[in-house]
Design an enzyme around this catalytic site. Sequence first.
Site, PDB file in Angstrom:
ATOM      1  CE  LYS A   1      -3.818  -2.459   2.162  1.00  0.00           C
ATOM      2  NZ  LYS A   1      -4.635  -2.800   3.340  1.00  0.00           N
TER       3      LYS A   1
ATOM      4  CD  GLN B   1      -3.609  -4.432   6.479  1.00  0.00           C
ATOM      5  OE1 GLN B   1      -3.758  -3.345   5.930  1.00  0.00           O
ATOM      6  NE2 GLN B   1      -3.873  -5.567   5.878  1.00  0.00           N
TER       7      GLN B   1
ATOM      8  CG  ASP C   1      -9.716  -0.072   5.344  1.00  0.00           C
ATOM      9  OD1 ASP C   1      -9.399  -0.607   4.280  1.00  0.00           O
ATOM     10  OD2 ASP C   1      -9.032  -0.102   6.380  1.00  0.00           O
TER      11      ASP C   1
HETATM   12  N1  GUN Z   1      -6.787  -6.787   6.181  1.00  0.00           N
HETATM   13  C1  GUN Z   1      -7.018  -7.494   5.053  1.00  0.00           C
HETATM   14  N2  GUN Z   1      -7.575  -6.704   4.097  1.00  0.00           N
HETATM   15  C2  GUN Z   1      -7.691  -5.470   4.643  1.00  0.00           C
HETATM   16  C3  GUN Z   1      -8.185  -4.228   4.136  1.00  0.00           C
HETATM   17  O1  GUN Z   1      -8.643  -4.105   2.993  1.00  0.00           O
HETATM   18  N3  GUN Z   1      -8.110  -3.186   5.011  1.00  0.00           N
HETATM   19  C4  GUN Z   1      -7.628  -3.309   6.274  1.00  0.00           C
HETATM   20  N4  GUN Z   1      -7.640  -2.228   7.063  1.00  0.00           N
HETATM   21  N5  GUN Z   1      -7.170  -4.449   6.766  1.00  0.00           N
HETATM   22  C5  GUN Z   1      -7.187  -5.516   5.952  1.00  0.00           C
END
Ligand code: GUN
Length: 296
Positions: free
Chosen positions: A52, A96, A119
Site C-alpha cells: 500500500k 490494518q 477502508d
Molecule cells: N486486512 C485485510 N484486508 C484489509 C483491508 O482491505 N483493510 C484493512 N484495514 N485491513 C485488511
Amino acid sequence: MSVILSGNEIKKQILVELKDEVDHLIEKNIKPSLSVILAGGDPASEIYVSSKIRTCQEIGIQSVARKLPQSVSQQELLEVVGELNRDPSVHGILCQVPLPEQCQEEEVLEAIDPLKDVDCFHPFNVGLLATGNPRFMPCTPYGILQILKRSGILTKGKNVVVLGRSNIVGRPLSILISQKGWDATVTLCHSKTENIEEVCSRADILIAAIGISKFIKREHVKKDAVIIDVGMNRIIDPTHPKGKRLTGDVDFEAVKDKVSAITPVPGGVGPMTIAMLMLNTINAARISNDLPLFQL
Ligand code: GUN
C-alpha cells in the site's frame, strides 16, 4: 479458451488515471496523504502494508506507516487514531486488521473519523453505501466491480453468487452489486447455506471469498461462468522455493477451461484492493477541501 482477468493490468490503467488526478490536486496545493496503522507483526499484514505504501509513492500520495508493537494496548491504539484524526495534514487513515488479540477491532474502526475512513469500514460509511449514496467505496468489492466493468462483463440481470458474508468483502459486495447501475440478482452464501455447491453451480458470476483453499471445484461451476477469486490462502508447499505459496478459493487449474473468464491468484483481486485505496485517499483529500468526489 477462458479470459484471464488480470488485476495487475487493470490496476496499472487505473493508477495512470489516479496519478493524473493527484497531479491536479498538487497543482492546487492539495497533497493527498494516507496514514496506515500496523499493530503487531503479522507477516501477511506487513506485506500488504508495504504494498500500500509503495503504491502511494508511485502515484505521488504522501504516506506514513505507524508501526505499533504486538503488545500495544487498546488505549494506546485509540490514542494514535485520535492523533491522526486531529491532524489536518492526514487525509486518509487505515488500520490494518487483524489486530493483536487484546485489541477490540470494532471500537478501533469506529474511532476513525468517518471523513478519513478510506477502508469504508465505519458504520456511517457502510450506512451511506447501503442506502445508495456512498462516500468512500469498500476497496475489495469496488475493485471487483472495476474488473468486471473494465473487462466488459455485464452484471445486469445476472445470477451473481457471493460466497462469504464478511464485512470486508462479501456483505458490502452483495449490497453494491444489487444496486441500480449494477443490477445483479444476488445470492449471498455462508457456512450455514444448504446445498452450497449446487447454488454455486447456478451462478453466471461466482465470487468466492470464504478463505478455504480450492473450495470451488470443476463440478461447482456452470459452463461459461465468470469466476472472481478473492481467496488469499497461504499453504505449505515443499516444492515451492519459499516452502509455501498463495492459493485462491477456486481450483484454478480444474475450472479454467470450463469458464469464460477467471481472476488468477495472485495478480487478480489483490492489486485492485490497493488501487481502490488510492481512489479513496484522493477522495478523502477532496472531501477535506470541499471538492466533489472523483469517480472512476
Ligand atoms: N486486512 C485485510 N484486508 C484489509 C483491508 O482491505 N483493510 C484493512 N484495514 N485491513 C485488511
